[in-house]
Design an enzyme around this catalytic site. Sequence first.
Site, PDB file in Angstrom:
ATOM      1  N   ILE A 140      -4.325 -10.222  -6.139  1.00  0.00           N
ATOM      2  CA  ILE A 140      -3.481  -9.861  -7.124  1.00  0.00           C
ATOM      3  C   ILE A 140      -1.902  -9.747  -6.496  1.00  0.00           C
ATOM      4  CG2 ILE A 140      -2.630  -8.033  -8.601  1.00  0.00           C
ATOM      5  CD1 ILE A 140      -5.188  -9.209  -9.566  1.00  0.00           C
ATOM      6  N   LYS A 141      -1.131 -10.516  -7.061  1.00  0.00           N
ATOM      7  CA  LYS A 141       0.252 -10.508  -6.567  1.00  0.00           C
ATOM      8  C   LYS A 141       1.124  -9.271  -6.986  1.00  0.00           C
ATOM      9  CE  LYS A 141       2.166 -14.422  -5.585  1.00  0.00           C
ATOM     10  NZ  LYS A 141       2.711 -15.807  -5.833  1.00  0.00           N
ATOM     11  N   ILE A 142       1.753  -8.587  -6.032  1.00  0.00           N
ATOM     12  CA  ILE A 142       2.897  -7.648  -6.384  1.00  0.00           C
ATOM     13  C   ILE A 142       3.922  -7.969  -5.854  1.00  0.00           C
ATOM     14  CG2 ILE A 142       2.885  -5.023  -6.187  1.00  0.00           C
ATOM     15  CD1 ILE A 142      -0.129  -4.722  -6.277  1.00  0.00           C
TER      16      ILE A 142
END
Length: 367
Positions: A140-142
């Site tokens: 998951i890209k944050i």
Amino acid sequence: MAQNENLAQLSQAGVAVWLDDLSRDRIRSGNLQSLVDERSVVGVTTNPTIFAAAISGSDSYDDQVHALAVRKVSVEEALRTITAADVRDACDLLAPVAQRQPGDGRVSLEVAPGLAHDTDATAAEAAHLWWLVDRPNLFIKIPATEAGLAAITTSIARGISVNVTLIFSLERYRAVMDAYLSGLEQRLADDADADLTQIASVASFFVSRVDTEIDKRLEKAGADQLKGKAALANAQLAYQAYEEVFSSDRWKALEAKGARPQRPLWASTGVKDPSLPDTLYVSELIAPGTVNTMPEKTLQAYADHGAAGTPVQQTYDDAAAVMKSVADAGVDLDDVFRVLEEEGVQKFVDSWDELTASVKSELEDKA
């Protein structure tokens, strides 16, 4: 099938080759599999801009969009369903890579960029996307905004693997590494027997955009001799910071519990200045335990004529001297990194809005 020699040597030097692109056509045509088989690709990154181009430029999504339209789902739900489907399929394609190379075989899916300054909303969407795709080799890209840092810690503590994106400065990179370690420590505090071996993370340190912004300022300052040098120096010093943090006693205590290091990932590695070598941000960023995520144009260029430059660990003194010279020339580096973060978030917001409008139009046409 034989791997390309240049890219195979890059992999052998410790650089994981990831593709910065994804589309349904790329998966269905066998193109992504061929890049795995012949170009040493062991991971994929995506962002809203990539999905906007993929969905608007293909009819491969028509059947799914029609099914969503007749169900009268919201635009937001449709958008997440469509992108999650592509990411899930790519995760499945790369699952054999993940099994033989833990930490690789990963596919990244980004939280909505409009949430970049909302910690709670970012953490909540990260958990939702992790559940929606439901693949262990997902990232998951944050974004590495100030609000994103706490969301990174929360997500890691929940056992969610994270690709931290939009890192430009050494100061923020150190904060990102701290957020990762804090998440692992929190997970152990919540459950002393927690399995840390299944949690992975990369920290996406952006490269070419740094040169783009700094070179404009150097030109105005009459310091053209420094153009094209700052981005590499900044990234090289980031690797030095990585070595410091992941050799610390704090890290060793987590490593003893099965934790994996958060690998540096070189992002934005397509050269934007035509006067620079087209493989510059690959050749000069070779170091063990790193990832280089490349647009296909850069990937193919390195396959054709890429060659290894000076190992990153041998560049620290020169890199520090470059960054000092840039600052001495009058470039306000703090302002550079602030502008780059703001522009980076806004570019993804604009792409997300474009993608949302496109999906909304498709849903209306196929209702």
